[in-house]
Design a protein around this motif. Structure first.
Motif, PDB file in Angstrom:
ATOM      1  N   ASP A   1      19.721  23.864  18.427  1.00  0.00           N
ATOM      2  CA  ASP A   1      18.541  24.511  17.675  1.00  0.00           C
ATOM      3  C   ASP A   1      18.845  25.916  17.306  1.00  0.00           C
ATOM      4  O   ASP A   1      17.968  26.591  17.224  1.00  0.00           O
ATOM      5  N   LYS A   2      20.067  26.388  17.687  1.00  0.00           N
ATOM      6  CA  LYS A   2      20.261  27.610  17.620  1.00  0.00           C
ATOM      7  C   LYS A   2      20.992  28.180  16.404  1.00  0.00           C
ATOM      8  O   LYS A   2      22.051  27.416  15.886  1.00  0.00           O
ATOM      9  N   LEU A   3      20.788  29.182  15.785  1.00  0.00           N
ATOM     10  CA  LEU A   3      21.069  29.789  14.551  1.00  0.00           C
ATOM     11  C   LEU A   3      21.736  31.069  14.720  1.00  0.00           C
ATOM     12  O   LEU A   3      21.061  32.033  15.081  1.00  0.00           O
ATOM     13  N   TYR A   4      23.122  31.275  14.163  1.00  0.00           N
ATOM     14  CA  TYR A   4      23.820  32.828  14.249  1.00  0.00           C
ATOM     15  C   TYR A   4      24.077  32.834  12.649  1.00  0.00           C
ATOM     16  O   TYR A   4      25.136  32.195  12.177  1.00  0.00           O
ATOM     17  N   VAL A   5      23.486  33.894  12.345  1.00  0.00           N
ATOM     18  CA  VAL A   5      23.409  34.434  10.965  1.00  0.00           C
ATOM     19  C   VAL A   5      24.562  35.557  10.672  1.00  0.00           C
ATOM     20  O   VAL A   5      24.105  36.624  11.248  1.00  0.00           O
ATOM     21  N   ASN A   6      25.585  35.315   9.999  1.00  0.00           N
ATOM     22  CA  ASN A   6      26.592  36.256   9.844  1.00  0.00           C
ATOM     23  C   ASN A   6      26.147  37.560   8.774  1.00  0.00           C
ATOM     24  O   ASN A   6      25.677  37.169   7.731  1.00  0.00           O
ATOM     25  N   THR A   7      26.724  38.435   9.026  1.00  0.00           N
ATOM     26  CA  THR A   7      26.610  39.735   8.091  1.00  0.00           C
ATOM     27  C   THR A   7      27.676  40.192   7.417  1.00  0.00           C
ATOM     28  O   THR A   7      27.370  41.006   6.729  1.00  0.00           O
ATOM     29  N   THR A   8      28.667  39.886   7.504  1.00  0.00           N
ATOM     30  CA  THR A   8      30.026  40.080   6.906  1.00  0.00           C
ATOM     31  C   THR A   8      30.510  39.242   5.642  1.00  0.00           C
ATOM     32  O   THR A   8      29.675  38.099   5.833  1.00  0.00           O
ATOM     33  N   GLY A   9      31.464  39.866   4.811  1.00  0.00           N
ATOM     34  CA  GLY A   9      31.808  38.930   3.768  1.00  0.00           C
ATOM     35  C   GLY A   9      31.400  39.581   2.300  1.00  0.00           C
ATOM     36  O   GLY A   9      30.156  40.259   2.482  1.00  0.00           O
ATOM     37  N   ASN A  10      31.648  39.234   1.401  1.00  0.00           N
ATOM     38  CA  ASN A  10      31.257  39.535   0.076  1.00  0.00           C
ATOM     39  C   ASN A  10      31.782  38.564  -1.183  1.00  0.00           C
ATOM     40  O   ASN A  10      32.480  37.434  -0.614  1.00  0.00           O
TER      41      ASN A  10
END
Length: 519
Positions: A422-431
């Protein structure tokens, strides 16, 4: 950073007012004052027309407080009340009375399209119509107002969330949502800022600290976390001066087929560059010379078949195995994969055709080791979990899949989500430069390399996605989006690691003219 749910934010407001012994009106005053400070710091009294549109709930109350502060500070403000219901919140009414005490120009009541004001492209719109509590479709004339905002081409600033955007469900009509240039969000960003179908409703966002109870913020567990440098750094495993390659595992990459040896080469290189001690590649015979020449650091084991994987047999004892990169979906390869899964106990990372093989014969999913990492692209994900109606339906199906098979699932995108149960980890890097052939093979290799070193598979997936994106962010400064290729991501991986420990550079204040003259 935690991403709080709508219910948790309401609970945080309640706890804050109780523990700090303040009223909800006081908390609203504090929140809207932060918005005023944000605007004032950037505008410094500039007389650009500011149109503040307020709903009749608490989001509208925030707008009224903001408008009052702007008026008191001499800004050119026009305030409007979007009269979309007969019900008004208590705090809205309190602040409606307060704004009437500081200006002779009371808020204009909007009841239909004929009431819409003229807005010029150089004006500013503040959207304080609806907040996170919206739970019904909006009236057609209010939808028309939002379309009027958009047609004006004026810069639009939304308070907490663009009006008409639900924090926990999909949008049915994009014209019924404010398209914000910037959103100032209270306490935490909203999950919808990061989902493909809803991210477009705010170009940028920023979180404002409104002084919610610190114990609540620190101890409340959230379903969603936003992953940046500060979130991954505590998981970094430093190396001892006397460490050696045997301490960082032996990764095995199984894949490749005729014409697709580049994928295995990229994955193998990325695995070693991520920090694995040793890397072996299990490939068809046709790839032997290719891999030994292109990546001499890898050891190579070949299948009996010249062009594809038909059996999987090796004498080494790998720490982790990555399967599927460029392997193809031939029936013999599927049989070899099934036979391998029936005896394998080693941690797995499965990508590309490995996922397609699982989709062709879903009974194999039950043979996967606990916490196997699956890294599908969108179409491969659809083959695994089925078609979805919208992003929230996709997340629901992905969670059910993860729990059923006890696997870690990557949902790739501009903000790749690592999902486990049930756990979500949303990434902030990348393009957008990562939209190139082979970047997925590199990601698989990075995650494999991290597991090889001893990182837990969930941590390896989160950390690997971060490093992959960060490496691309650094590389794109030299190559641009169009010219970035997968090899660049590997080459800049070391800089992504080093960036974890870089401190932000201090802001240099310019010397005054007077001081410069004296010198």
């Amino acid at each position: 950073m935690k991403i709080f749910s709508k219910e948790q934010i309401y609970e945080g407001d309640k706890i804050t007012t109780e523990r700090q012994q303040i009223s909800s009106t006081d908390l609203m005053e504090r929140a809207a004052t932060q918005i005023f400070n944000w605007i004032h710091m950037r505008m410094q009294g500039a007389q650009v027309p500011i149109h503040v549109f307020c709903g009749i709930g608490n989001n509208g109350g925030d707008g009224l407080v903001l408008a009052r502060h702007l008026i008191l500070d001499g800004y050119n403000v026009k305030t409007y009340v979007v009269n979309c219901s007969d019900k008004r919140s208590k705090d809205f009414l309190i602040n409606y009375d307060r704004i009437k005490n500081v200006t002779k120009e009371w808020p204009t009541l909007l009841k239909c399209a004929e009431d819409f004001p003229e807005i010029n492209p150089n004006d500013i719109i503040v959207d304080a119509v609806f907040g996170i509590g919206l739970n019904r479709p909006i009236d057609d004339w209010v939808k028309g107002l939002f379309m009027h905002f958009r047609a004006s081409k004026a810069f639009t600033l939304s308070i907490d969330i663009p009006s008409g955007l639900f924090p926990d469900k999909a949008v049915e009509d994009e014209d019924a949502v404010v398209w914000a240039g910037y959103t100032l969000s209270f306490a935490s960003p909203k999950l919808v800022f990061f989902l493909p179908e809803t991210a477009k409703y705010t170009v940028q966002w920023e979180v404002l600290d409104i002084g919610l109870d610190q114990e609540f913020l620190q101890t409340t567990q959230t379903e969603v976390e936003l992953i940046g440098k500060h979130e991954v750094l505590p998981n970094y495993i430093p190396r001892d001066k006397f460490s050696h390659k045997g301490q960082f595992g032996h990764a095995l990459i199984i894949g490749g087929s005729y014409g697709k040896m580049g994928a295995v080469t990229l994955a193998s290189r990325a695995t070693l560059s991520a920090g694995a001690g040793l890397v072996s590649a299990y490939i068809p015979k046709c790839g032997y010379t290719v891999l030994q020449s292109a990546f001499p650091e890898a050891m190579v084991i070949t299948d009996a078949d010249e062009e594809k994987i038909t059996s999987i047999s090796f004498e080494i004892k790998p720490t982790v195995i990555a399967f599927g990169i460029g392997v193809g979906t031939d029936a013999k390869t599927l049989n070899a994969f099934e036979a391998f899964l029936k005896t394998n106990k080693t941690p797995l990372v499965i990508d590309a055709d490995g996922i397609n093989l699982l989709s062709k014969k879903k009974a194999l999913l039950k043979l996967l080791p606990v916490e196997t990492v699956l890294t599908p692209h969108p179409k491969e994900l659809e083959r695994l979990i089925g078609k979805w109606k919208n992003d929230f339906d996709k997340l629901k199906k992905a969670k059910a899949f993860s729990k059923k098979y006890n696997v870690i699932l990557l949902i790739k995108g501009a903000n790749t989500i690592t999902l486990f149960e049930d756990k979500l980890y949303v990434n902030t890097t990348g393009n957008p430069g990562l939209s190139t052939a082979g970047s997925g093979d590199v990601l698989t290799g990075i995650i494999t390399g991290l597991i090889s070193q001893g990182y837990h598979p969930v941590v390896a997936a989160i950390f690997g996605v971060y490093l992959h994106g960060k490496s691309a962010d650094i590389a794109v400064e030299d190559f641009g989006y169009q010219s970035l290729i997968a090899t660049h991501v590997i080459e800049y991986l070391g800089e992504a690691y080093l960036d974890l420990f870089k401190q932000p550079e201090p802001i240099q204040q310019e010397e005054s003219t007077e001081e410069s003259t004296k010198e």
